[in-house]
Design a protein around this motif. Structure first.
Motif, PDB file in Angstrom:
ATOM      1  N   VAL A   1       0.868  -1.181   0.000  1.00  0.00           N
ATOM      2  CA  VAL A   1       0.000   0.000   0.000  1.00  0.00           C
ATOM      3  C   VAL A   1       0.900   1.225   0.000  1.00  0.00           C
ATOM      4  N   LEU A   2       0.299   2.375  -0.246  1.00  0.00           N
ATOM      5  CA  LEU A   2       1.020   3.640  -0.195  1.00  0.00           C
ATOM      6  C   LEU A   2       0.580   4.405   1.041  1.00  0.00           C
ATOM      7  N   TYR A   3       1.535   5.040   1.703  1.00  0.00           N
ATOM      8  CA  TYR A   3       1.199   5.892   2.837  1.00  0.00           C
ATOM      9  C   TYR A   3       1.821   7.267   2.618  1.00  0.00           C
ATOM     10  N   ALA A   4       1.026   8.317   2.799  1.00  0.00           N
ATOM     11  CA  ALA A   4       1.485   9.691   2.639  1.00  0.00           C
ATOM     12  C   ALA A   4       1.293  10.437   3.948  1.00  0.00           C
ATOM     13  N   GLU A   5       2.278  11.230   4.311  1.00  0.00           N
ATOM     14  CA  GLU A   5       2.204  11.957   5.573  1.00  0.00           C
ATOM     15  C   GLU A   5       1.090  12.996   5.562  1.00  0.00           C
ATOM     16  N   ASN A   6       0.872  13.664   4.415  1.00  0.00           N
ATOM     17  CA  ASN A   6      -0.172  14.691   4.379  1.00  0.00           C
ATOM     18  C   ASN A   6      -1.191  14.391   3.284  1.00  0.00           C
ATOM     19  N   TYR A   7      -2.320  15.093   3.375  1.00  0.00           N
ATOM     20  CA  TYR A   7      -3.423  14.802   2.453  1.00  0.00           C
ATOM     21  C   TYR A   7      -3.142  15.246   1.033  1.00  0.00           C
ATOM     22  N   GLY A   8      -2.226  16.195   0.838  1.00  0.00           N
ATOM     23  CA  GLY A   8      -1.864  16.595  -0.517  1.00  0.00           C
ATOM     24  C   GLY A   8      -1.161  15.473  -1.253  1.00  0.00           C
ATOM     25  N   GLU A   9      -0.183  14.864  -0.580  1.00  0.00           N
ATOM     26  CA  GLU A   9       0.523  13.727  -1.168  1.00  0.00           C
ATOM     27  C   GLU A   9      -0.440  12.577  -1.438  1.00  0.00           C
TER      28      GLU A   9
END
Length: 497
Positions: A394-402
Motif C-alpha cells: 500500500v502507499l502511505y502519505a504523511e499529508n493529504y496533498g501527497e
C-alpha cells in the motif's frame, strides 16, 4: 433616539437604477476568464484533498464543514474528473460575488456607470481572483460575506425586514462551507449596536433569520458537537501567533491589491464620516471589530476579504467625477494584471521559476505543480519492488496533498490505494492486515520506522520548479509491528503542513 437619514438611488433619473446588463456582462466575463485559466498549472494541494473527500461524503470533517467536498462530488459527476471540472463552481461563485458588489454600489446611491466600475474593481482584486481560481471554502465564503453585507445594507435602506430571512439563509449556507461567517454576523451585530440603526435588531424577522441560519447549518454543527468540536482544535493549529499578526497586517495591504488599497481605505473612511452614509456605518465598524480579532488570533489575512470587498465598493462609489472614474479604472486595470500574475498562470511555470521577481509573485502557482511528478516518483519505487511485495503493498502519505495526488494519478501509474493519517483523511480508510509492505512518502523516518520491522530509504523527491515537497524521503517499510488497527491510531494527526 435611533434616527436615520437614508439617501436612496434617485428614481426617475436615467443614470440611476440598477445597471443589470453591465453588471451581468462583468460577472460573466469574470467567470469566463477564470475558467479559461482553470486548466493550469495543476491541482492545488487542497483540491486533491477535496476530491478524495467527495468520495466519502459526510456532514462534517475534522478540518471543514461538508459543502466543498459536496461541490467537488457534484462537479465531477456533471463535468468529469478533471481539473477544469472542479473549478467551475469557484469561477461561477466569484462571478456572482462581482455582481453583488455592483448591487452594493447601487444601494449606496451609485449611478449605473459607477455600479459597473465597482463591479470591475471587485473583479480586479486579488481576493476575487484568488477565490475564483481554485475550489476552496474561500470561494463560497467570499460570496457569502459580500451577500450578507448587501442584504443588511438593503434592509437598512428599504426597511424591508423580511430580508433577514434571506440573510439567515445565506449565513446558513456559509456555515456549511466555513464557520468563519459567525464572526461576520457578530461583527455586524456589534456594528449595529454601536453605530445603529439599532431598531433593525428589534424585529421578529431577525429572530427568524437566526433560526433559519441555525437550521441550515445544524447538520454540520451537530456533527462537530458529536465529534468533540475538532474544528476548534484546527483553528488553533492555523493560528500563527505573533508572526501571524504581522503577516495579517501586511495581508490587509495585499488582499485587495496595492493599487486598489487606497480605494477601500477611502470607503472605510467615508462610511465612518459621510453624513448620508451614517445608516451604513455598521459595515465599517464590523471591519474594525473583526480585523483586530483575527489579527490577535494570528489568523490568515484573507479572512477579511469579504468585508474589504464591501469597503472597496464604497470607495468606488465616491468616484463621482470623470477624473476620479478614470483614475479608478486605471488602478483597477493595473491591480487586476498584477493579481492575475500572482494567482493565474499567465506565463509558463518555468518562467516563474527562472525570474527572481516572478518566483516570489508566483508562489501560489508552485503549490499547483509537481503532483503528477510526485506520483511518478512514488510509482518508480513501487515498480522496483518484487512482484510478491507489490501484491501486498500500500502507499502511505504523511499529508493529504501527497495522498490526494497519489489517488488522482493512481490509475495512470498502476498504483495501489494511498492512505494518510492527517485530519479526516485518516477516517477514509486504513490498510488491511494482509498489507504488510508500505511505500511511504513525506514521513519522519525515525518515528515511522519504529512502527515496522524494517525500513529503507529508496530516494528523495525532486522537482523541476520550487515545491514544498522537495527533498522529502521515499521509504519502503515491511512488517508492521502491530495490527493496522493499532498502528493506525499512532499515525493519526491533526494539523496543517
Amino acid at each position: 433616539m435611533d434616527t436615520i437619514s437614508i439617501t436612496a438611488p434617485k428614481k426617475g433619473d436615467a443614470s440611476f437604477g440598477t445597471a443589470r446588463t453591465g453588471l451581468a456582462v462583468v460577472a460573466v466575463a469574470t467567470a469566463t476568464i477564470l475558467l479559461l485559466y482553470s486548466a493550469t498549472p495543476g491541482y492545488y494541494v487542497d483540491e486533491l484533498y477535496f476530491r478524495v473527500a467527495s468520495q466519502h461524503l459526510d456532514w462534517g470533517y475534522i478540518d471543514q464543514p461538508p459543502l466543498v467536498p459536496l461541490l467537488a462530488r457534484l462537479q465531477i459527476a456533471l463535468f468529469g474528473d478533471s481539473l477544469i471540472a472542479i473549478r467551475v463552481a469557484p469561477a461561477v461563485l466569484t462571478g456572482l460575488a462581482v455582481l453583488v458588489s455592483g448591487l452594493i454600489a447601487r444601494e449606496l446611491g451609485a449611478a449605473r456607470r459607477v455600479q459597473v466600475l465597482a463591479a470591475c474593481a471587485s473583479a480586479a482584486s486579488l481576493a476575487s481572483i484568488a477565490a475564483g481560481h481554485v475550489l476552496h471554502p474561500t470561494a463560497v465564503d467570499h460570496l457569502v460575506w459580500v451577500t450578507v453585507c448587501w442584504l443588511v445594507i438593503r434592509i437598512i435602506r428599504t426597511g424591508d425586514e423580511r430580508l433577514w430571512l434571506a440573510v439567515g439563509a445565506v449565513a446558513g449556507v456559509g456555515l456549511l462551507a466555513k464557520y468563519l461567517v459567525v464572526l461576520l454576523v457578530a461583527g455586524l451585530a456589534i456594528g449595529l449596536l454601536l453605530a445603529g440603526p439599532r431598531r433593525v435588531l428589534l424585529r421578529p424577522w431577525l429572530a427568524g433569520g437566526v433560526g433559519l441560519a441555525l437550521l441550515i447549518g445544524s447538520p454540520s454543527l451537530l456533527w462537530q458537537a458529536a465529534h468533540g468540536w475538532p474544528q476548534v482544535a484546527m483553528a488553533g493549529e492555523l493560528s500563527e501567533g505573533v508572526s501571524g499578526a504581522v503577516n495579517f497586517l501586511v495581508g490587509q495591504v495585499l488582499m485587495i491589491g496595492p493599487f486598489l488599497m487606497p480605494v477601500w481605505i477611502l470607503g472605510l473612511v467615508a462610511l465612518l464620516r459621510r453624513a448620508e452614509w451614517r445608516p451604513y456605518r455598521a459595515i465599517a465598524v464590523a471591519y474594525l471589530v473583526v480585523a483586530p480579532v483575527l489579527m490577535l488570533a494570528g489568523a490568515e489575512s484573507r479572512y477579511t476579504e469579504g468585508l474589504l470587498t464591501v469597503l472597496l465598493v464604497a470607495g468606488c462609489v465616491r468616484a463621482t467625477t470623470l477624473a476620479r472614474r478614470l483614475w479608478l479604472g486605471a488602478a483597477a486595470v493595473v491591480n487586476g494584471l498584477l493579481a492575475a500574475v500572482m494567482v493565474l498562470t499567465i506565463f509558463p511555470i518555468s518562467t516563474y521559476a527562472a525570474d527572481p521577481v516572478l518566483v516570489v509573485l508566483g508562489e501560489e502557482q508552485f503549490g499547483e505543480t509537481g503532483w503528477p511528478s510526485l506520483a511518478a516518483q512514488v510509482a518508480a519505487v513501487y515498480r522496483s519492488l518484487p512482484e510478491t511485495d507489490r501484491r501486498r503493498a500500500v502507499l502511505y502519505a504523511e499529508n493529504y496533498g501527497e495522498a490526494g495526488a497519489l489517488d488522482r494519478y493512481r490509475t495512470a501509474y498502476g498504483l495501489p490505494r494511498a492512505y494518510s493519517g492527517q485530519n479526516s483523511y485518516a477516517d477514509f480508510g486504513r490498510p488491511s492486515d494482509d498489507r504488510d509492505v508500505v511505500v511511504a512518502v513525506g514521513v519522519d523516518r525515525a518515528s515511522f520506522s519504529a512502527l515496522f520491522r524494517e525500513c529503507a530509504v529508496q530516494g528523495r523527491l525532486t522537482f523541476d520548479v520550487p515545491h514544498f515537497e522537495e527533498g522529502k524521503e521515499l521509504l519502503v517499510c515491511r512488517g508492521p509491528n502491530e495490527p493496522w488497527t493499532t498502528t493506525w491510531e499512532k499515525l493519526r494527526w491533526t494539523g496543517v503542513f
